[in-house]
Design a protein around this motif. Sequence first.
Motif, PDB file in Angstrom:
ATOM      1  N   ALA A  67      35.066  -5.541 -48.970  1.00  0.00           N
ATOM      2  CA  ALA A  67      35.025  -6.934 -49.449  1.00  0.00           C
ATOM      3  C   ALA A  67      34.668  -6.528 -51.284  1.00  0.00           C
ATOM      4  O   ALA A  67      35.489  -7.724 -51.283  1.00  0.00           O
ATOM      5  N   ASP A  68      35.166  -5.306 -51.246  1.00  0.00           N
ATOM      6  CA  ASP A  68      35.047  -4.555 -52.024  1.00  0.00           C
ATOM      7  C   ASP A  68      37.584  -5.127 -52.538  1.00  0.00           C
ATOM      8  O   ASP A  68      37.217  -5.619 -53.856  1.00  0.00           O
ATOM      9  N   ARG A  69      37.472  -4.403 -51.601  1.00  0.00           N
ATOM     10  CA  ARG A  69      38.859  -4.861 -52.016  1.00  0.00           C
ATOM     11  C   ARG A  69      39.431  -6.222 -52.241  1.00  0.00           C
ATOM     12  O   ARG A  69      40.307  -6.522 -52.542  1.00  0.00           O
ATOM     13  N   ASP A  70      39.231  -7.364 -51.620  1.00  0.00           N
ATOM     14  CA  ASP A  70      39.152  -8.593 -51.681  1.00  0.00           C
ATOM     15  C   ASP A  70      40.333  -9.097 -51.773  1.00  0.00           C
ATOM     16  O   ASP A  70      40.982  -9.458 -52.514  1.00  0.00           O
ATOM     17  N   PRO A  71      41.391  -8.888 -50.265  1.00  0.00           N
ATOM     18  CA  PRO A  71      42.346  -8.570 -49.985  1.00  0.00           C
ATOM     19  C   PRO A  71      42.500 -10.880 -50.517  1.00  0.00           C
ATOM     20  O   PRO A  71      41.572 -11.672 -49.582  1.00  0.00           O
ATOM     21  N   ASP A  72      43.909 -11.667 -50.469  1.00  0.00           N
ATOM     22  CA  ASP A  72      44.236 -12.609 -50.511  1.00  0.00           C
ATOM     23  C   ASP A  72      44.633 -13.434 -49.011  1.00  0.00           C
ATOM     24  O   ASP A  72      43.986 -14.539 -48.498  1.00  0.00           O
ATOM     25  N   VAL A  73      44.827 -12.454 -48.024  1.00  0.00           N
ATOM     26  CA  VAL A  73      45.401 -12.963 -46.873  1.00  0.00           C
ATOM     27  C   VAL A  73      44.025 -12.303 -45.952  1.00  0.00           C
ATOM     28  O   VAL A  73      44.738 -10.834 -45.753  1.00  0.00           O
ATOM     29  N   LYS A  85      36.807 -12.464 -34.576  1.00  0.00           N
ATOM     30  CA  LYS A  85      36.945 -12.235 -35.856  1.00  0.00           C
ATOM     31  C   LYS A  85      35.372 -13.072 -37.487  1.00  0.00           C
ATOM     32  O   LYS A  85      35.077 -12.955 -38.273  1.00  0.00           O
ATOM     33  N   ILE A  86      36.937 -14.452 -36.830  1.00  0.00           N
ATOM     34  CA  ILE A  86      36.391 -15.704 -38.014  1.00  0.00           C
ATOM     35  C   ILE A  86      35.087 -16.048 -38.078  1.00  0.00           C
ATOM     36  O   ILE A  86      34.476 -15.721 -38.859  1.00  0.00           O
ATOM     37  N   ALA A  87      34.784 -15.398 -36.691  1.00  0.00           N
ATOM     38  CA  ALA A  87      32.753 -16.413 -36.461  1.00  0.00           C
ATOM     39  C   ALA A  87      32.156 -15.360 -37.625  1.00  0.00           C
ATOM     40  O   ALA A  87      31.179 -14.946 -38.177  1.00  0.00           O
ATOM     41  N   PHE A  88      32.696 -13.893 -37.457  1.00  0.00           N
ATOM     42  CA  PHE A  88      31.399 -12.665 -37.471  1.00  0.00           C
ATOM     43  C   PHE A  88      32.208 -12.925 -39.238  1.00  0.00           C
ATOM     44  O   PHE A  88      31.129 -12.290 -40.560  1.00  0.00           O
ATOM     45  N   LEU A  89      33.123 -12.616 -40.039  1.00  0.00           N
ATOM     46  CA  LEU A  89      33.409 -12.890 -41.450  1.00  0.00           C
ATOM     47  C   LEU A  89      33.029 -14.032 -42.111  1.00  0.00           C
ATOM     48  O   LEU A  89      32.693 -13.916 -43.040  1.00  0.00           O
ATOM     49  N   MET A 139      33.897 -13.232 -49.295  1.00  0.00           N
ATOM     50  CA  MET A 139      35.782 -13.270 -49.702  1.00  0.00           C
ATOM     51  C   MET A 139      36.257 -13.835 -49.733  1.00  0.00           C
ATOM     52  O   MET A 139      36.019 -15.408 -49.348  1.00  0.00           O
ATOM     53  N   THR A 140      37.739 -13.873 -51.360  1.00  0.00           N
ATOM     54  CA  THR A 140      38.664 -15.382 -51.720  1.00  0.00           C
ATOM     55  C   THR A 140      39.127 -15.346 -49.734  1.00  0.00           C
ATOM     56  O   THR A 140      39.172 -17.278 -49.842  1.00  0.00           O
ATOM     57  N   ALA A 141      39.473 -14.112 -49.110  1.00  0.00           N
ATOM     58  CA  ALA A 141      40.620 -14.918 -47.790  1.00  0.00           C
ATOM     59  C   ALA A 141      39.714 -15.538 -47.351  1.00  0.00           C
ATOM     60  O   ALA A 141      40.134 -17.029 -46.735  1.00  0.00           O
ATOM     61  N   VAL A 142      38.080 -15.552 -47.000  1.00  0.00           N
ATOM     62  CA  VAL A 142      37.657 -16.016 -46.359  1.00  0.00           C
ATOM     63  C   VAL A 142      37.269 -17.372 -46.596  1.00  0.00           C
ATOM     64  O   VAL A 142      37.121 -18.391 -45.579  1.00  0.00           O
ATOM     65  N   ARG A 143      36.872 -17.011 -47.872  1.00  0.00           N
ATOM     66  CA  ARG A 143      35.822 -18.801 -48.129  1.00  0.00           C
ATOM     67  C   ARG A 143      38.027 -19.712 -48.169  1.00  0.00           C
ATOM     68  O   ARG A 143      37.309 -21.244 -47.790  1.00  0.00           O
ATOM     69  N   GLU A 144      38.183 -19.061 -48.916  1.00  0.00           N
ATOM     70  CA  GLU A 144      40.181 -20.030 -48.819  1.00  0.00           C
ATOM     71  C   GLU A 144      40.432 -19.995 -47.143  1.00  0.00           C
ATOM     72  O   GLU A 144      41.489 -21.153 -46.599  1.00  0.00           O
ATOM     73  N   LYS A 145      39.852 -20.182 -46.279  1.00  0.00           N
ATOM     74  CA  LYS A 145      40.367 -19.431 -44.696  1.00  0.00           C
ATOM     75  C   LYS A 145      41.516 -19.450 -44.720  1.00  0.00           C
ATOM     76  O   LYS A 145      42.510 -19.879 -44.059  1.00  0.00           O
ATOM     77  N   ARG A 146      42.199 -18.341 -45.628  1.00  0.00           N
ATOM     78  CA  ARG A 146      43.563 -17.881 -45.631  1.00  0.00           C
ATOM     79  C   ARG A 146      44.249 -16.707 -44.355  1.00  0.00           C
ATOM     80  O   ARG A 146      43.971 -15.790 -44.213  1.00  0.00           O
ATOM     81  N   TYR A 147      44.109 -17.300 -42.840  1.00  0.00           N
ATOM     82  CA  TYR A 147      43.687 -16.801 -42.095  1.00  0.00           C
ATOM     83  C   TYR A 147      44.971 -16.002 -41.020  1.00  0.00           C
ATOM     84  O   TYR A 147      45.653 -17.225 -41.080  1.00  0.00           O
ATOM     85  N   VAL A 148      45.816 -15.247 -40.984  1.00  0.00           N
ATOM     86  CA  VAL A 148      46.969 -15.515 -39.924  1.00  0.00           C
ATOM     87  C   VAL A 148      46.464 -14.948 -38.351  1.00  0.00           C
ATOM     88  O   VAL A 148      45.881 -13.590 -37.908  1.00  0.00           O
TER      89      VAL A 148
END
Length: 343
Positions: free
Chosen positions: A265-271, A290-294, A303-312
């Motif tokens: 969470a501290d690294r807070d990736p974009d994707v 994984k998504i359900a947990f996040l 986290m930014t990627a989780v809020r924005e749902k930037r998943y691959v």
Amino acid sequence: MRLSRPSRRSLLLLTGLLLLTACGSGPGSPGESADGAGAVTFDNCGREVTVAAPPKRAVSLNQGTTEILLSLGLADRMAGTATWTDPVMEGLRGADAKVPRLADNQPSFERVLDSEPDFVAASFASTLGKGGVATREQFEKLGVPTYLSPSDCEGKDNSGDGDGSRTAPLTMETVYREVRELARVFGVEDRGERLVSGLKSRVAKATSGIRAGNTTVLYWFANQESPYMAGCCGAPGLITHALGAENVFDDSTREWPQINWETVADRDPDVLVLGDLTRKSQTAESAAKKIAFLESNPVTRNMTAVREKRYVLLSGQAMNPTIRTVEGVEKVATALRRYGLDR
């Protein structure tokens, strides 16, 4: 007639003697066709391997080497496969259906010997080592030559626990060399060159115009409690580098370090690149879990990627050093363009 187990072992021992005799009869021609009798000798992960004739009953102990052999059109010369994390690669289902699956996970040494192999290939040193199916020496004592993917030994330290550490970044050239070496073993060099050419074209097309220098990426393979995240220099590092992005755990040379969620969470990736595995050996194998947990965990849900749902979503094989790594490059590139993060 189906041979009893002692008879099969006797046959393998006899095969070993014949192979040794054949290898000593002359230098052979490394580039000889599949119908020829020339021996192929080459260095593989620090050991000299000699294959007296193109294999007719090969066994692949990991999905990565299996998909290379199937892509080379060698299903009719395979006696078994094992250790799968995902459905077989698109376009290979028909060929895969023709090859016996010895086990979905790691088979026993006895089970492999039952298939009467004349060549054994594996993607990981742990498969052909202590605690794996068997050591290379055990197979070689029976006259069965073995092959280990160079991507798991060159520029990599597999000593100690875990999945090893990279001493040099993986490149696609190492994967391409594996394709060429296996094609040479089976006497189908032209097929190997066509496969490599196609893979190179796909990488070039996927990466054209992308320079995601300001984008950070995290790769989560599996496990919810102590998640395996990608370090700097394996297949995920190759994908990230090809796209000009940055892996948030570039400071770790370990292949798959286990990292706590507070640090993530501290690294807070974009994707977030998530392994979408079908195996059931760890927690949170599928991307859905994984998504359900996040999205529910208080540490990760903001986290930014989780809020924005930037998943691959990637197959496990696309996150390993295999020909499917190209699939990883393509899918991450497509996602960066979709999210507007390709510049």
